[in-house]
Motif scaffolding. Structure first.
Motif, short mmCIF file in Angstrom:
data_model
loop_
_atom_site.label_atom_id
_atom_site.label_comp_id
_atom_site.label_asym_id
_atom_site.label_seq_id
_atom_site.Cartn_x
_atom_site.Cartn_y
_atom_site.Cartn_z
N GLN A 55 22.02 -6.89 -0.17
CA GLN A 55 22.49 -6.30 0.94
C GLN A 55 21.60 -6.41 2.13
O GLN A 55 21.19 -6.97 3.46
CB GLN A 55 23.49 -5.01 1.41
CG GLN A 55 24.44 -5.22 0.81
CD GLN A 55 25.60 -6.25 1.06
OE1 GLN A 55 25.61 -6.74 2.34
NE2 GLN A 55 26.76 -6.96 0.45
N ARG A 56 19.82 -5.60 1.85
CA ARG A 56 19.31 -5.33 2.68
C ARG A 56 17.42 -5.26 2.13
O ARG A 56 18.18 -5.14 0.68
CB ARG A 56 19.53 -3.51 3.40
CG ARG A 56 20.98 -3.23 3.84
CD ARG A 56 21.17 -4.45 5.73
NE ARG A 56 19.46 -3.87 6.06
CZ ARG A 56 19.14 -3.91 7.31
NH1 ARG A 56 19.64 -4.79 8.08
NH2 ARG A 56 18.47 -3.58 8.16
N THR A 57 17.18 -5.99 2.83
CA THR A 57 16.04 -6.04 2.23
C THR A 57 14.69 -5.23 3.14
O THR A 57 14.17 -4.99 4.53
CB THR A 57 14.64 -7.13 2.32
OG1 THR A 57 16.23 -7.98 1.65
CG2 THR A 57 13.78 -7.53 1.16
N ARG A 58 13.67 -3.93 1.65
CA ARG A 58 12.87 -3.53 2.50
C ARG A 58 11.63 -4.25 2.34
O ARG A 58 10.89 -3.85 0.57
CB ARG A 58 12.91 -1.74 2.08
CG ARG A 58 14.42 -1.12 2.59
CD ARG A 58 14.52 -0.06 2.10
NE ARG A 58 15.54 -0.56 0.37
CZ ARG A 58 16.86 -1.17 0.27
NH1 ARG A 58 17.24 -1.02 1.14
NH2 ARG A 58 16.72 -1.43 -0.69
N VAL A 59 10.09 -4.50 3.41
CA VAL A 59 8.95 -4.70 3.33
C VAL A 59 7.98 -3.54 3.37
O VAL A 59 8.51 -3.33 4.78
CB VAL A 59 9.08 -6.14 3.25
CG1 VAL A 59 7.69 -6.87 2.70
CG2 VAL A 59 9.91 -7.08 3.03
N ARG A 60 6.71 -3.10 2.62
CA ARG A 60 5.93 -2.53 3.37
C ARG A 60 4.74 -3.45 3.12
O ARG A 60 4.42 -4.14 2.39
CB ARG A 60 5.69 -1.31 2.27
CG ARG A 60 4.97 -0.03 2.56
CD ARG A 60 4.82 0.68 1.84
NE ARG A 60 4.24 1.85 2.39
CZ ARG A 60 3.86 2.85 3.39
NH1 ARG A 60 4.92 2.71 3.80
NH2 ARG A 60 2.70 3.44 3.41
N PHE A 61 4.19 -3.31 4.28
CA PHE A 61 2.84 -3.58 4.24
C PHE A 61 1.49 -2.78 4.27
O PHE A 61 1.91 -1.82 4.88
CB PHE A 61 2.53 -4.43 5.67
CG PHE A 61 3.84 -5.95 5.96
CD1 PHE A 61 3.22 -6.56 5.51
CD2 PHE A 61 4.86 -5.28 6.25
CE1 PHE A 61 5.01 -8.13 5.59
CE2 PHE A 61 5.92 -6.04 6.73
CZ PHE A 61 5.77 -7.48 5.97
N ALA A 62 0.54 -3.47 3.51
CA ALA A 62 -0.70 -2.75 2.96
C ALA A 62 -1.02 -2.44 4.87
O ALA A 62 -0.31 -2.80 6.23
CB ALA A 62 -1.16 -3.79 2.54
N GLU A 63 -1.90 -1.70 4.80
CA GLU A 63 -2.76 -0.85 6.43
C GLU A 63 -3.60 -1.91 6.87
O GLU A 63 -4.09 -2.48 6.08
CB GLU A 63 -3.78 0.40 5.32
CG GLU A 63 -4.09 0.74 6.85
CD GLU A 63 -5.07 1.92 6.49
OE1 GLU A 63 -4.57 3.54 7.17
OE2 GLU A 63 -5.75 2.05 5.97
N THR A 64 -3.87 -2.25 7.76
CA THR A 64 -4.33 -3.14 8.42
C THR A 64 -5.83 -2.82 8.63
O THR A 64 -5.90 -1.29 9.02
CB THR A 64 -3.39 -3.80 9.38
OG1 THR A 64 -3.83 -2.61 10.96
CG2 THR A 64 -2.06 -3.81 10.04
N GLN A 65 -6.37 -3.26 9.23
CA GLN A 65 -8.02 -3.17 9.90
C GLN A 65 -7.91 -2.86 11.12
O GLN A 65 -7.02 -3.16 11.62
CB GLN A 65 -8.92 -4.52 10.29
CG GLN A 65 -9.28 -5.11 8.69
CD GLN A 65 -10.37 -4.38 8.18
OE1 GLN A 65 -10.43 -3.20 8.44
NE2 GLN A 65 -11.46 -5.29 7.34
N PRO A 66 -8.49 -2.07 11.63
CA PRO A 66 -8.66 -1.74 13.17
C PRO A 66 -8.30 -2.55 14.37
O PRO A 66 -8.74 -3.62 14.40
CB PRO A 66 -9.33 -1.07 13.54
CG PRO A 66 -10.48 -0.44 11.96
CD PRO A 66 -10.22 -1.57 11.23
N ILE A 67 -7.34 -2.64 14.84
CA ILE A 67 -6.59 -3.62 15.73
C ILE A 67 -5.73 -2.79 16.78
O ILE A 67 -5.31 -1.30 16.93
CB ILE A 67 -5.09 -4.55 15.29
CG1 ILE A 67 -4.19 -3.73 14.65
CG2 ILE A 67 -6.71 -5.76 14.50
CD1 ILE A 67 -3.03 -4.84 14.38
N PRO A 68 -5.68 -3.12 18.45
CA PRO A 68 -5.06 -2.75 19.63
C PRO A 68 -3.12 -2.81 19.00
O PRO A 68 -3.53 -3.52 17.88
CB PRO A 68 -6.12 -3.18 20.79
CG PRO A 68 -6.12 -4.81 20.02
CD PRO A 68 -6.39 -4.29 18.74
#
Length: 845
Positions: free
Chosen positions: A184-197
């Motif tokens: 029914q639902r999909t959960r996606v986790r993304f890795a930490e980014t480089q510093p961005i505004p």
């Protein structure tokens, strides 16, 4: 909720710091940049399947303070959108108001701080559709969605978790580190980014198809919603190749490897911009990437250019970001300037000096010649006005200025200065002064004086020539420069003056750094047929032609062998049309005679654009009808004569837009009905949509049936939805058109901005000018709200569409009356109106 409303009187207590005010004032931004360090966001969002339900979110902000200090978070949503604000499990006392959450100093501590906010996300910057959504936070719209420090010089690392409907794809700045689904639902986790505004933080979710490829050891992914598999197959390899080539060039030029973890890009239907440079999740207008089979040379160049532009931003803007949005032009100028350098080798058969001229000068002049001209670099007290900084001045004039700067400094010192600038400020922020300081050390020229004229002041110079001939030879050639705004300003610049003869063109160099320049190199040359100061497309300004040169170009422009000189002559003559030094009818006579002999497709497309503008805006209805047969005959002959589908498409597009005679409109209708074809020019779904719209606005007898049939023909759901939205603006019934305009008063009906602009342009089509006059005043009345609720280009595009079909003194009077009443109108919006109305004012005079 009681705790959330505590301490509302703190700001008025003796010794308390002043309230931050609405928007993001520069004073607040400086305060936060001076105190907040090591910023991280952990953001979780739940995207409901039902468009009527808002996104639910949780944001954890981690940062360090040198000492206890008040913390002002930006979140422009009602109080009840804040569910809780906690630190260490305990509720925090806060003040809520003017789009901010203020946490008092006594609730913070020296060292690490963590604030967790549960909230209902604002909907405006999510660009939600039934089957997809995408974020667009530039220039400072992140705080409409979630609590944050919404300023460019507080870069942060982001960790994002998305909970989306099953079957949806999700992409963000970082790589997906985990994906779970329960059907029914999909959960996606993304890795930490480089510093961005904040303005570069982004994600997209929805029903997308995914194409992937490897180039030079790097994986690329393209997300799209195109249903025409042949179109995707025809374009995909070129799209991946262009991205890979741009990356490789930039890594070599900057001597800095690509700094972000992924390289994904998403083709968005009816996207507001050509592209947006979020690292790891670049957004493009789908139509600019996935070209039709009949794409023109300019469309292919434009695609390469926008890809190179957005890729350049990975260094200029993303790796090094401006400290404040008064320097937003820096990231844009370098992206545009580098794009030209990148694209050129991929199109060896194209005259790139001509390309630079035609891609930049006409658009820059269209603003810089007007009373609405603005400087490249402008003061900015509050980010709520940052969207109004964008436009032709930073996208087209600034690259012209940068080319002049590179010529002053030298190509290699210029490149080395940029390398130093990028290395010094990597993952940080910098200003124009920081860059000028680096470049100034590499040249004896006075860059501060150069910067004042080109960057800090508005407007353009006006050039005139004085030619003295004795004994058949030039005894003196003088260039005179004046400042139309009477500031005594001189724009230091290098020119190559085209001096024309029957045997060809000779170029004479000149350096302008004073009000009068004697061109010594021209002395003793044979008396010329013409003098074109901007012959090589280097100089910038209004070039007022002397009588002899003007007469020769109007009589014999096609005799000039060099395509760049011809292109410059066309641009200069059109400028002189707008200055009432050349009549529109005289210009069209030249077009009918000379354009069939033009061999460069870039020049053909530029002149065809001028022709359409002159035909609809500079001629009255009777004169239009008189000239239409000759223009249509020229355009049809151009279609037949063109040897490539690209060239045929350019000529046909002009014919489609200008067709006015009964025979011309009937032929267009037969093409749309597929009872006739053009050899060598296949028509796509988008081509047939454009024909249907043009037929309907001309009120051909079967206009209703044409629109309905076209609606049924459309296979792509996104194009179908857009067509349905635009259809009421094409109605022959004035009441339906008035209702079509009235819906724009509701912000929800303005969410798909390209749809709105297309509708407004058809409502104001020149064929319906008299009735459309009633839309001018209400369009201007809505402009402040358009600016407040829309994206960065919307106010300009809205205003230009509202003026696009008008040429009457009555229409000009409506605009002048509006400006006369609105004496306290915001200056930047006033400039927008003055710029958009400039051609109307000129014609109405």
């Amino acid at each position: 909720m009681l705790i959330l409303l505590l301490a509302t009187t703190l700001a008025s207590q003796p010794g308390a710091e002043p309230p931050p005010g609405r928007g993001i004032p520069e004073t607040l931004a400086r305060e936060r940049a001076a105190t907040i360090r090591a910023l991280r966001y952990e953001l979780s969002l739940v995207v409901p399947a039902d468009l009527g339900e808002p996104l639910q979110g949780r944001a954890i902000l981690r940062f360090t303070l040198a000492a206890p200090h008040r913390v002002v978070l930006d979140f422009a949503q009602p109080r009840d959108a804040i569910r809780s604000v906690r630190a260490g499990g305990a509720e925090l006392p806060i003040t809520v108001g003017d789009g901010h959450l203020i946490i008092p100093a006594q609730a913070t501590r020296a060292g690490e701080n963590e604030i967790a906010v549960e909230f209902v996300a604002g909907n405006a910057p999510f660009n939600r559709d039934q089957e997809f959504l995408y974020t667009l936070f530039v220039p400072a719209r992140a705080h409409l969605a979630f609590p944050c420090f919404d300023q460019p010089d507080l870069k942060a690392r982001y960790t994002l978790s998305l909970d989306v409907p099953a079957g949806w794809e999700a992409v963000a700045n970082g790589a997906a580190s985990s994906t779970e689904s329960d059907g029914q639902r999909t959960r996606v986790r993304f890795a930490e980014t480089q510093p961005i505004p904040t303005y570069l933080f982004a994600f997209v979710a929805g029903k997308f198809s995914v194409e992937s490829a490897r180039r030079n050891g790097r994986e690329f992914r393209m997300f799209h919603r195109e249903t025409d598999a042949a179109k995707v197959a025809r374009n995909r390899e070129a799209i991946f190749d262009l991205h890979a080539a741009a990356l490789a060039w930039l890594e070599e030029y900057t001597a800095i490897p690509y700094s972000f973890s992924t390289f994904d890009f998403i083709a968005i239907p009816s996207f507001q911009f050509s592209g947006m440079e979020h690292p790891g999740a670049m957004l493009y207008n789908a139509a600019s990437l996935l070209l039709e089979e009949s794409a023109t040379q300019n469309q292919m160049l434009d695609r390469a250019n926008v890809i190179a532009h957005e890729t350049s931003h990975m260094w200029f803007g993303d790796l090094v970001t401006m400290r404040w949005f008064n320097d937003v032009w820096m990231k844009e100028v370098f992206a545009s300037f580098m794009a030209g350098k990148i694209v050129n080798p991929s199109f060896p058969h194209v005259n790139h000096d001509l390309r630079f001229l035609l891609a930049n000068y006409p658009a820059a002049y269209q603003v810089d010649r007007t009373a609405g001209a603005n400087a490249i670099r402008q003061p900015l007290a509050n980010l709520d006005e940052a969207g109004q900084l964008y436009g032709a001045i930073i996208y087209q004039k600034a690259p012209i200025a940068m080319r002049q700067l590179e010529m002053i400094v030298g190509e290699t010192p210029f490149r080395d200065g940029l390398r130093e600038y990028l290395k010094t400020h990597a993952f940080g922020n910098a200003t124009w002064v920081d860059l000028v300081t680096i470049l100034d050390a590499r040249t004896p020229e006075d860059l501060s004086a150069w910067s004042r004229a080109w960057v800090e002041e508005r407007g353009r110079p006006e050039f005139s020539t004085s030619l003295r001939v004795e004994g058949g030879r030039v005894s003196r050639l003088t260039l005179n420069v004046t400042d139309p705004l009477q500031r005594g300003l001189v724009w230091p610049q290098r020119l190559r003056i085209a001096v024309g003869y029957a045997t060809g063109v000779q170029e004479v160099p000149a350096y302008i750094n004073d009000a009068t320049t004697i061109v010594r190199e021209a002395e003793g040359m044979p008396a010329p047929l013409f003098v074109l100061p901007n012959g090589a497309g280097l100089g910038y300004g209004l070039f007022v032609l002397d009588e002899r040169s003007r007469a020769y170009l109007l009589a014999s422009l096609e005799a000039i062998a060099d395509p760049l000189t011809r292109g410059s002559a066309w641009v200069t003559l059109w400028d002189n049309v707008l200055e009432s030094r050349v009549g529109a009818g005289v210009f069209l006579d030249l077009v009918v005679r000379a354009l069939p002999a033009e061999t460069d497709e870039q020049n053909v497309q530029r002149v065809l654009a001028y022709t359409t503008r002159a035909f609809w805006r500079h001629l009255g209805a009777a004169e239009r009808a008189r000239r239409a047969p000759a223009l249509e005959a020229m355009l049809r002959a151009g279609i037949d004569r063109a040897s490539t589908s690209s060239a045929k498409a350019a000529w046909f597009s002009a014919f489609r837009d200008e067709a006015l005679t009964s025979a011309g409109v009937a032929w267009l209708e037969r093409l749309w009905r597929r009872t006739e074809t053009i050899a060598g020019l296949p028509f796509s779904e988008t081509d047939e949509i454009a024909m249907a719209l043009e037929l309907a606005v001309r009120e051909v007898p079967a206009w209703q049936e044409i629109l309905q049939t076209q609606f049924e023909r459309i296979q792509n759901p996104d194009r179908k939805a857009r067509f349905a939205f635009v259809m009421p603006a094409l109605s022959a019934d004035p009441r339906v058109r008035e209702q079509a305009f009235a819906r724009f008063r509701q912000v929800d009906n303005r969410r798909r901005e390209p749809w709105v602009v297309e509708s407004l342009a058809y409502l104001n089509h020149p064929a319906r000018e008299a009735h459309a006059r009633r839309f001018i005043g209400p369009s201007l009345d809505l402009l402040r709200e358009i600016q407040r609720t829309g994206d960065i280009f919307f106010p300009t595009r809205w205003t230009e569409a509202a003026m696009s079909g008008h040429r009457s003194p009555e229409a000009a009077a409506i605009v002048r009356d509006f400006l006369g009443r609105e004496l306290q109108y915001p200056q930047r919006l006033r400039w927008t109106v003055l710029s958009a109305a400039d051609e109307l004012f000129r014609i109405a005079r």
